[in-house]
Write an enzyme that holds these catalytic residues in place. Sequence first.
Site, short mmCIF file in Angstrom:
data_model
loop_
_atom_site.label_atom_id
_atom_site.label_comp_id
_atom_site.label_asym_id
_atom_site.label_seq_id
_atom_site.Cartn_x
_atom_site.Cartn_y
_atom_site.Cartn_z
N GLN A 105 -48.01 -23.48 -20.03
CA GLN A 105 -48.69 -24.60 -19.78
C GLN A 105 -49.87 -24.90 -20.34
OE1 GLN A 105 -46.96 -27.51 -18.65
NE2 GLN A 105 -48.66 -28.57 -18.90
N ASP A 144 -41.14 -25.25 -26.62
CA ASP A 144 -42.01 -26.40 -26.71
C ASP A 144 -42.24 -26.72 -28.59
OD1 ASP A 144 -43.49 -27.41 -24.71
OD2 ASP A 144 -44.73 -25.70 -24.39
N LYS A 192 -41.45 -29.99 -13.93
CA LYS A 192 -40.52 -29.21 -14.74
C LYS A 192 -39.50 -28.22 -13.95
CE LYS A 192 -43.68 -29.35 -18.61
NZ LYS A 192 -44.98 -28.77 -19.46
#
Length: 281
Positions: A96, A119, A52
Amino acid sequence: MTLIEGKKVAAEVRAELKAETAAFEAQYGKKVGLAVVLVGEDPASQVYVRNKIKGCEEAGIRSFAHYLPADASQKQVEELVAALAADESVHGILVQLPLPGHLDADRILALIPTEKDVDGFSADNIGKLALNEEGTVACTPFGVMELLRRYHIDPRGKRAVVVGRSNIVGRPMALLLLNADATVTVCHSRTADLKEECARADILVAAIGKPKFIAAEMVKDGAVVIDVGINRVDGKLVGDVDFDEVSKKASFITPVPGGVGPMTIAMLLKNAVACAKRAVR
Ligand code: GUN
């Protein structure tokens, strides 16, 4: 059979984003900023987070990486997320998952303001998706839709079957396909006649988390098969679909690795750019 090359499409998306982030910087005098929080040392999460951060660099996004030890307290993580929420140079926040077991993930994620929820996990963003309103869409299902679009596969009027009902993939995937006018069936571990349900699909999305779970007999001739699975078997990455057999019947199929996986990161970056643009408008 056409192989859906997610790796290639993801590189195209990143290149497009690079132009967008350069324009953003020229206009507003600052970079698009994405904060990534990793708690602990889960090896798979470490790889995802590294990719990422690398993706941010390639797309011209400023990344803010925060690594906390596995024994970080709830308060420590909450204070970090709250600080990022208040930081104007951070347009998107990603924590995460999974978090270590002693942490309350819901309470931590609730501290991410909807407008920085890259997200698309917040109740607000899921609600918008359910209402077919504009919002941030979870990266993996969003990436699947982008692959379908770029391969000119229109879900309208098609029978789409999603196997898996997770909040991260299955549920938002089903809503996206419904919003795209597909006739959607969601299958899961309690589904009776799973094989028959799958075999009816024009578009089959496998998000189960079991290696090679989707066998050739579960797939209709000419179906579009999207494999969201990433399973590690004897050190090798294997999808949820038995690729060697199913690819003989499918019209389009995604490989693992190099299919949906790279798209997840590309769409995360796209979401970050969209959050930044909304923040300044
Ligand atoms: N863990 C596995 N997939 C994801 C994802 O898309 N976002 C976050 N934050 N964590 C994940």
